[in-house]
Design a protein around this motif. Structure first.
Motif, PDB file in Angstrom:
ATOM      1  N   THR A  20       0.833  -1.208   0.000  1.00  0.00           N
ATOM      2  CA  THR A  20       0.000   0.000   0.000  1.00  0.00           C
ATOM      3  C   THR A  20       0.870   1.262   0.000  1.00  0.00           C
ATOM      4  O   THR A  20       0.650   2.178  -0.804  1.00  0.00           O
ATOM      5  CB  THR A  20      -0.907   0.021   1.257  1.00  0.00           C
ATOM      6  N   SER A  21       1.858   1.308   0.885  1.00  0.00           N
ATOM      7  CA  SER A  21       2.671   2.532   0.953  1.00  0.00           C
ATOM      8  C   SER A  21       3.519   2.711  -0.309  1.00  0.00           C
ATOM      9  O   SER A  21       3.759   3.837  -0.754  1.00  0.00           O
ATOM     10  CB  SER A  21       3.541   2.561   2.215  1.00  0.00           C
ATOM     11  N   LEU A  22       3.913   1.589  -0.893  1.00  0.00           N
ATOM     12  CA  LEU A  22       4.648   1.679  -2.157  1.00  0.00           C
ATOM     13  C   LEU A  22       3.768   2.231  -3.269  1.00  0.00           C
ATOM     14  O   LEU A  22       4.182   3.083  -4.052  1.00  0.00           O
ATOM     15  CB  LEU A  22       5.113   0.289  -2.589  1.00  0.00           C
ATOM     16  N   HIS A  23       2.549   1.707  -3.291  1.00  0.00           N
ATOM     17  CA  HIS A  23       1.610   2.153  -4.321  1.00  0.00           C
ATOM     18  C   HIS A  23       1.368   3.655  -4.186  1.00  0.00           C
ATOM     19  O   HIS A  23       1.349   4.390  -5.179  1.00  0.00           O
ATOM     20  CB  HIS A  23       0.302   1.363  -4.185  1.00  0.00           C
ATOM     21  N   GLN A  24       1.203   4.111  -2.930  1.00  0.00           N
ATOM     22  CA  GLN A  24       0.973   5.539  -2.695  1.00  0.00           C
ATOM     23  C   GLN A  24       2.173   6.370  -3.153  1.00  0.00           C
ATOM     24  O   GLN A  24       2.018   7.429  -3.762  1.00  0.00           O
ATOM     25  CB  GLN A  24       0.707   5.790  -1.203  1.00  0.00           C
ATOM     26  N   LYS A  28       1.929   9.132  -6.177  1.00  0.00           N
ATOM     27  CA  LYS A  28       2.264  10.535  -5.944  1.00  0.00           C
ATOM     28  C   LYS A  28       3.430  10.970  -6.850  1.00  0.00           C
ATOM     29  O   LYS A  28       3.411  12.058  -7.436  1.00  0.00           O
ATOM     30  CB  LYS A  28       2.625  10.729  -4.461  1.00  0.00           C
ATOM     31  N   ALA A  29       4.426  10.099  -6.948  1.00  0.00           N
ATOM     32  CA  ALA A  29       5.592  10.416  -7.793  1.00  0.00           C
ATOM     33  C   ALA A  29       5.134  10.601  -9.245  1.00  0.00           C
ATOM     34  O   ALA A  29       5.560  11.546  -9.922  1.00  0.00           O
ATOM     35  CB  ALA A  29       6.628   9.302  -7.694  1.00  0.00           C
ATOM     36  N   VAL A  38       8.982  14.967 -15.689  1.00  0.00           N
ATOM     37  CA  VAL A  38      10.036  14.023 -15.300  1.00  0.00           C
ATOM     38  C   VAL A  38       9.594  12.614 -15.696  1.00  0.00           C
ATOM     39  O   VAL A  38       8.423  12.250 -15.528  1.00  0.00           O
ATOM     40  CB  VAL A  38      10.288  14.099 -13.772  1.00  0.00           C
ATOM     41  N   THR A  39      10.521  11.843 -16.247  1.00  0.00           N
ATOM     42  CA  THR A  39      10.210  10.458 -16.627  1.00  0.00           C
ATOM     43  C   THR A  39      11.269   9.520 -16.036  1.00  0.00           C
ATOM     44  O   THR A  39      12.311   9.961 -15.563  1.00  0.00           O
ATOM     45  CB  THR A  39      10.143  10.310 -18.171  1.00  0.00           C
ATOM     46  N   ASN A  91       7.798   7.653 -22.231  1.00  0.00           N
ATOM     47  CA  ASN A  91       6.404   7.266 -21.963  1.00  0.00           C
ATOM     48  C   ASN A  91       6.121   6.919 -20.503  1.00  0.00           C
ATOM     49  O   ASN A  91       4.995   6.631 -20.144  1.00  0.00           O
ATOM     50  CB  ASN A  91       6.034   6.043 -22.812  1.00  0.00           C
ATOM     51  N   TRP A  92       7.132   6.949 -19.678  1.00  0.00           N
ATOM     52  CA  TRP A  92       6.931   6.545 -18.278  1.00  0.00           C
ATOM     53  C   TRP A  92       7.118   7.727 -17.338  1.00  0.00           C
ATOM     54  O   TRP A  92       8.240   8.176 -17.141  1.00  0.00           O
ATOM     55  CB  TRP A  92       7.943   5.462 -17.883  1.00  0.00           C
ATOM     56  N   ASN A  93       6.019   8.187 -16.721  1.00  0.00           N
ATOM     57  CA  ASN A  93       6.163   9.253 -15.723  1.00  0.00           C
ATOM     58  C   ASN A  93       6.840   8.717 -14.473  1.00  0.00           C
ATOM     59  O   ASN A  93       7.466   9.445 -13.729  1.00  0.00           O
ATOM     60  CB  ASN A  93       4.824   9.890 -15.379  1.00  0.00           C
ATOM     61  N   MET A  94       6.689   7.471 -14.224  1.00  0.00           N
ATOM     62  CA  MET A  94       7.515   6.738 -13.266  1.00  0.00           C
ATOM     63  C   MET A  94       7.085   5.288 -13.370  1.00  0.00           C
ATOM     64  O   MET A  94       6.194   4.828 -12.670  1.00  0.00           O
ATOM     65  CB  MET A  94       7.363   7.275 -11.821  1.00  0.00           C
ATOM     66  N   GLY A  95       7.719   4.583 -14.296  1.00  0.00           N
ATOM     67  CA  GLY A  95       7.399   3.176 -14.497  1.00  0.00           C
ATOM     68  C   GLY A  95       7.657   2.401 -13.217  1.00  0.00           C
ATOM     69  O   GLY A  95       8.704   2.546 -12.609  1.00  0.00           O
TER      70      GLY A  95
END
Ligand SMILES: Cc1cc2nc3c(=O)[nH]c(=O)nc-3n(C[C@H](O)[C@H](O)[C@H](O)COP(=O)(O)O)c2cc1C
Length: 149
Positions: A20-24, A28-29, A38-39, A91-95
């Motif tokens: 859960t905290s990772l997903h959050q 957010k990132a 940023v990508t 294409n990845w805002n934060m893959g």
């Protein structure tokens, strides 16, 4: 066009992250990164984060400063390149990379062990050079439009 820069780092968590905290964190990132153009990607395994970030030099610097101040983790090894000519992960805002995806290209162990090894051995000559490290990231970028994400 503003100059591009990128940073690659390995950090260790200071607090325990769960799904859960990772997903959050990733959510957010991704939102913030979208706002700042940023990508890159983030990978988490066994208490460590491995992140690659690229964007305009100023945005990357600002993010790196925030990341260094972020008490949820501690950066162990960081490689910065302000000579980036084109984005690797447009294409990845934060893959949010997963282990099985990296296993597919046998990427994970090599790169993470290498960064850890450099830290432990204080830039041992056996450690692969920075340009080879960047080549590995290029290889990963090659897969971004396949089934990685
Ligand atoms: C492992 C990790 C990765 C992060 N990645 C990002 C990111 O890609 N983009 C981002 O805006 N914040 C990211 N953050 C959050 C930043 O460290 C910081 O909390 C956020 O940018 C707000 O910074 P500020 O308080 O200096 O404004 C990450 C935090 C951690 C612990």
């Amino acid at each position: 066009m503003a100059p591009l820069a990128c940073v690659l780092y390995l950090s260790i968590e200071n607090e325990s992250f769960n799904e859960t905290s990772l997903h959050q964190l990733v959510y957010k990132a991704q939102e913030e990164n979208k706002n700042h153009g940023v990508t890159g990607f983030l990978y988490y395994k066994q208490n460590h984060f491995f992140q690659y970030v690229e964007g305009n030099q100023l945005d990357v610097n600002n993010l790196l400063n925030s990341l260094k101040k972020d008490t949820r983790h501690k950066i162990l090894e960081c490689i910065y390149d302000d000579q980036l000519h084109a984005r690797r992960f447009p294409n990845w805002n934060m893959g949010d990379l997963k282990t099985n995806q990296l296993m597919q290209i046998k990427f994970e162990d090599l790169i993470i062990e290498n960064l850890l090894y450099r830290k432990v051995r204080n830039n041992s000559p056996i450690a692969i050079e920075n340009h080879n490290l960047w080549k590995l990231i290029d290889n990963l970028a090659f897969f971004q439009n396949s089934d990685l994400q």
